[in-house]
Design a protein around this motif. Structure first.
Motif, mmCIF file in Angstrom:
data_model
loop_
_atom_site.group_PDB
_atom_site.id
_atom_site.type_symbol
_atom_site.label_atom_id
_atom_site.label_comp_id
_atom_site.label_asym_id
_atom_site.label_seq_id
_atom_site.Cartn_x
_atom_site.Cartn_y
_atom_site.Cartn_z
ATOM 1 N N LEU A 13 -4.654 -2.452 0.551
ATOM 2 C CA LEU A 13 -3.246 -2.413 0.164
ATOM 3 C C LEU A 13 -2.497 -1.344 0.947
ATOM 4 O O LEU A 13 -3.046 -0.293 1.261
ATOM 5 N N SER A 14 -1.226 -1.611 1.193
ATOM 6 C CA SER A 14 -0.376 -0.633 1.878
ATOM 7 C C SER A 14 -0.035 0.499 0.903
ATOM 8 O O SER A 14 -0.176 0.355 -0.317
ATOM 9 N N GLU A 16 2.831 1.438 0.115
ATOM 10 C CA GLU A 16 3.915 0.926 -0.732
ATOM 11 C C GLU A 16 3.340 0.135 -1.915
ATOM 12 O O GLU A 16 3.783 0.293 -3.053
ATOM 13 N N GLU A 17 2.366 -0.704 -1.648
ATOM 14 C CA GLU A 17 1.740 -1.485 -2.720
ATOM 15 C C GLU A 17 1.006 -0.580 -3.706
ATOM 16 O O GLU A 17 1.022 -0.829 -4.910
ATOM 17 N N LEU A 18 0.379 0.474 -3.213
ATOM 18 C CA LEU A 18 -0.370 1.377 -4.083
ATOM 19 C C LEU A 18 0.533 2.178 -5.020
ATOM 20 O O LEU A 18 0.062 2.726 -6.016
ATOM 21 N N GLU A 19 1.825 2.242 -4.725
ATOM 22 C CA GLU A 19 2.777 2.946 -5.586
ATOM 23 C C GLU A 19 3.245 2.090 -6.770
ATOM 24 O O GLU A 19 3.879 2.590 -7.689
ATOM 25 N N LYS A 20 2.900 0.810 -6.778
ATOM 26 C CA LYS A 20 3.321 -0.081 -7.856
ATOM 27 C C LYS A 20 2.482 0.160 -9.108
ATOM 28 O O LYS A 20 1.335 0.585 -9.035
#
Length: 99
Positions: A13-14, A16-20
């Motif tokens: 995961l990027s 950005e995705e890991l911040e979700k």
């Protein structure tokens, strides 16, 4: 899913995705919400039919009056050393106090 499979999936995961937010959905119980923590069981955990659903250690069951024989017949819901997520939502938490 094994933890190493989860780790591999997460590594793809990027940032950005890991911040979700990590959410869960239980189709069986019609609840969903955020995952707030991941626990590791220090002992085998057993379920004995409590409402709300609670998990108990062997020592807790003995304190509640269960015999060794009764405990040995129970299924271990979460084995010692395993990681688990408890599912709950605001509605189910409020239900505990309404009864």
């Amino acid at each position: 899913m094994k933890l190493k499979e989860l780790k591999l999936w997460l590594s793809k995961l990027s940032d950005e995705e890991l911040e979700k937010e990590l959410l869960y959905n239980s189709m069986d119980y019609g609840i969903s919400g955020p995952v707030s923590e991941i626990n590791k069981s220090e002992d085998n955990l057993y379920y004995v039919g409590d409402e709300p659903v609670l998990l108990h250690t062997k020592d807790e069951l003995k304190q509640r009056g269960y015999s060794e024989n009764q405990i040995s017949r129970l299924d271990v819901e979460i084995p010692q050393g395993c990681y688990y997520i408890e599912l709950s939502n605001e509605y189910s938490i409020l239900q505990r106090f309404a009864d």
